[in-house]
Design an enzyme around this catalytic site. Sequence first.
Site, PDB file in Angstrom:
ATOM      1  CG  HIS A 163      -0.431   0.257   2.508  1.00 18.80           C
ATOM      2  ND1 HIS A 163      -0.182  -0.738   3.424  1.00 18.80           N
ATOM      3  CD2 HIS A 163      -0.080   1.411   3.123  1.00 18.80           C
ATOM      4  CE1 HIS A 163       0.282  -0.213   4.543  1.00 18.80           C
ATOM      5  NE2 HIS A 163       0.363   1.095   4.377  1.00 18.80           N
ATOM      6  CG  ASP A 199      -0.121  -4.071   2.802  1.00 16.30           C
ATOM      7  OD1 ASP A 199       0.385  -3.462   1.836  1.00 16.30           O
ATOM      8  OD2 ASP A 199      -0.613  -3.496   3.792  1.00 16.30           O
ATOM      9  CB  SER A 207       3.004   1.669   6.226  1.00 20.93           C
ATOM     10  OG  SER A 207       1.821   1.661   6.969  1.00 20.93           O
TER      11      SER A 207
END
Length: 359
Positions: free
Chosen positions: A71, A102, A181
Amino acid sequence: MRFPFGLTALALLLVGTGPAIAAPPLELSVVRILNRSQRSNWVAPWNALGTSTSTGSGFIIDGGLIMTNAHVVSDARLLYVFLHNDPNPHQLRVKVIGHDCDLALVEPVEEGLLDDYPALEFGPLPAHRSTVETYGFPAGGERISSTRGVVSRIEMQAYAHSGIDAHLTVQTDAAINPGNSGGPVVQGGKVVGVAFQGTSQLENTGYFIPTEVVDHFLRDAADGRYDGYPELGVITSNMENPAARRRAGMSEGLSGVRVDAVFPGGSADGHLRPGDVLLAVDGHPVANDGSTLIDDFRGDFGAVVDRHQIGEQLQVRLLRDGQVLETAVTMRSLPRLRLLANSYDRRPRYFVYGGLVFM
């Protein structure tokens, strides 16, 4: 989670300055990624959405590659990386991306750019209640940040990026904020996970992708193409009710879950039937609540299924019509299921006929 530019307010606490201190080798390998992206418009497919800018983190691994979250780099029009103490952006390209787990591998366009930076090594699944440390660039900051926390839970959890997938996930109270992230979660100097999402339902809680999922992704991507996770393709229900176990013909000592539906084209199609009781997978007995003992923790039996690549065989023990049977299931993907997932990195196909739009 990406962090969009344009903070309305940001409070900074000045703690003083001192002599320059050399960065630890681990911090040299953590990078900041900037993504100028453009999402497709699935409501009006002829009109793409506007571009946006977001940041995330990543870390250098063997092969001159950077690992991060899918992402963080999805729908990219331009990708840049900022290396340790280097203010200059360097262009990136996506090498392999897995939206179902992911994870992504990116590489610099400039050859040899990462040659002088150490590659981080991977470690095992961290033990419950052990301490881990997360590294990254939260809140869109340009300075690396690290937070420490305890592993509080290891279980199957939904992955928000795809919207339909669930894989093994580790919960920690180490702060994992927007911008973190893709950053490494470290224990004993080795990467034990990749920070990837939080939750609004709990305070001081973040999640990271454990190395078991990372290893599955890397083995899949070794040929330069990502095929994705296989799907057993069944819907099951627990057998905790004694009456349900008697009705299924389960004798004392047997445990498992009832197969309620089998998806056509899935791995179980032709091997399992509605009404079967799934007793064990790869030698791991399945409890009446659907859990099984995996190494030193108890989790959903799907975590055992997830260890396989497409084309590998899963050993299944089942109860059918009062008989215990053994079968080998060849694992395969379930393309129809991917139609329900969030879509990235592609434009919608459509045509207009008689004023109607068909997609």
